[in-house]
Design a protein around this motif. Sequence first.
Motif, short mmCIF file in Angstrom:
data_model
loop_
_atom_site.label_atom_id
_atom_site.label_comp_id
_atom_site.label_asym_id
_atom_site.label_seq_id
_atom_site.Cartn_x
_atom_site.Cartn_y
_atom_site.Cartn_z
N ASN A 8 0.83 -1.19 0.00
CA ASN A 8 0.00 0.00 0.00
C ASN A 8 0.87 1.24 0.00
O ASN A 8 2.04 1.21 0.41
CB ASN A 8 -0.89 0.05 1.25
CG ASN A 8 -2.00 -0.98 1.21
OD1 ASN A 8 -2.51 -1.31 0.15
ND2 ASN A 8 -2.38 -1.47 2.38
N ARG A 68 -9.31 -0.25 -5.92
CA ARG A 68 -9.17 -0.62 -4.51
C ARG A 68 -9.96 -1.87 -4.16
O ARG A 68 -9.48 -2.72 -3.40
CB ARG A 68 -9.61 0.54 -3.60
CG ARG A 68 -9.32 0.22 -2.14
CD ARG A 68 -9.52 1.38 -1.21
NE ARG A 68 -10.95 1.70 -1.05
CZ ARG A 68 -11.39 2.59 -0.13
NH1 ARG A 68 -10.52 3.23 0.63
NH2 ARG A 68 -12.67 2.84 -0.02
N ARG A 71 -8.11 -4.87 -5.69
CA ARG A 71 -6.73 -5.04 -5.21
C ARG A 71 -5.89 -5.71 -6.29
O ARG A 71 -5.09 -6.61 -6.01
CB ARG A 71 -6.69 -5.86 -3.92
CG ARG A 71 -7.51 -5.29 -2.78
CD ARG A 71 -6.88 -4.08 -2.16
NE ARG A 71 -5.71 -4.45 -1.35
CZ ARG A 71 -4.81 -3.58 -0.90
NH1 ARG A 71 -4.90 -2.33 -1.24
NH2 ARG A 71 -3.79 -3.98 -0.18
N SER A 238 -5.31 0.48 -6.44
CA SER A 238 -5.13 -0.86 -5.88
C SER A 238 -4.10 -0.85 -4.74
O SER A 238 -4.00 -1.82 -3.99
CB SER A 238 -4.69 -1.84 -6.97
OG SER A 238 -3.38 -1.57 -7.42
N ARG A 242 -7.35 0.98 3.13
CA ARG A 242 -8.80 0.86 3.29
C ARG A 242 -9.44 2.11 3.87
O ARG A 242 -10.63 2.33 3.70
CB ARG A 242 -9.12 -0.35 4.20
CG ARG A 242 -8.96 -1.70 3.51
CD ARG A 242 -9.91 -1.83 2.34
NE ARG A 242 -9.82 -3.12 1.69
CZ ARG A 242 -10.41 -3.42 0.54
NH1 ARG A 242 -11.11 -2.50 -0.09
NH2 ARG A 242 -10.29 -4.62 0.00
#
Length: 452
Positions: A8, A68, A71, A238, A242
């Motif tokens: 991330n 997102r 992923r 991606s 969160r």
Amino acid sequence: MSANERVNFGSKIGIILASAGSAVGLGNIWRFPCEVGENGGAAFILVYILCVMFLGIPVMVSEFLIGRRSRANTGGAYEVLAPGTHWKWVGMMGVVAAFLILGYYGVVAGWTLEYMVTSATGRLSGSKDYTLFFNDFVGSPWKPVLYMAAFILLTHVVIVRGVKDGIEKFSKVMMPLLLLIICVLVVCSFSMPGSSEGLAFLLRPDFSKVDGKVVLDAMGQAFFSMSVGMGCLCTYASYFTRDANLVKTAGSVALIDTFVAVLAGFIIFPAVYSVPGLSPDAGPGLVFVTLPNVFQLAFKSVPWVGYIFSLMFYVLLVLAALTSTISLHEVATAYLHERFKLSRKKAATVVTLVCMTLGVFCALSFGLLNGIRLGGMTIFDLFDFVTAKLMLPLGGMFISIFTGWYLDRRIVREEVTDWGKLRIPFFGFYIFLLKFVAPVAIASIFVNELFK
């Protein structure tokens, strides 16, 4: 790489700056100001902002949530969200577009690098025919190839370092530096004689010019400027955490992108109007022919100021181009890395070599290969036509249709509201825009751009 193992971005500011870097590019500097000047000044800016709000941001949020939620890279995202369907070809189109765009965009990026070097060494100063200077450079059998390769290698260096240590870290340096240089250049430009006339040309609202064509041009500028439809934002998303607010991120990116575009006009038009007899022109001619002439003539009595102004401007162009090439490279690299299980270094090397090869043909289409025409277009123009006029509008339209009509409404709501943590009172309106407004608007852009 599984979704749980996926790296991330390390911070929210990193997410915003990397995404803004993907959106901000050369088009902000050489296309937007001239669109404003020719289409009603401040009236065009108002129409443009409305297009950003009601077209650009909704499509950007959609591309963010696809990336997102899945992923996965843009080539695999649709397979995750719509397994066993033909939607996978939308993602694959984004990967192919990334290869093609980087192939020819790397050529133009190489031009900015050459002009930065030429400006730094003082060879851009002095009395010369800048049209001839530019044509000699792009027509050379080796110079544009060399600078294209150097620029793509520079992009490669960032990509192989990874998402956090490469893309995010460099974005945190390059984007603030880009904004700082723009602000300094704006101040310098305002101090030039004739700057008030240039600002009047840029900002004087003329609503009599606002017709259907101007609205379509504003929609097209908003769409292309924000980098939607080509897979860059999907791939970057991606890597979002969160807790990243997709709507707020899209709004921040749109704000930065518009801010850079408007300030570019504040740099260019006061500078151009400080020299009698010159008029602005959109595209490469503006930054590689008109402006070098401006820097020379406007600062004839104080050449060291012209030297600094010129050098800073071409550093700005290099930074704008680099943030864009990084995002394009990442689309293709992430796809090869995840689909074929290549190491990141090997995947990046394959992308670099393929795009360099494509870039050679595009670079030489101004010289040695200028006689090769496909559909009446040079190789460079063909790449531009296929991607900008066909693939990107189609990609944006399919993203809107996929999110608005196909994707489960629960998934869309969860992503947009961060699993219910955020209150989004306009969610129904957002869906309406995706289902009915965006596809029609993008289809109109598609037709308008196709027959320009």
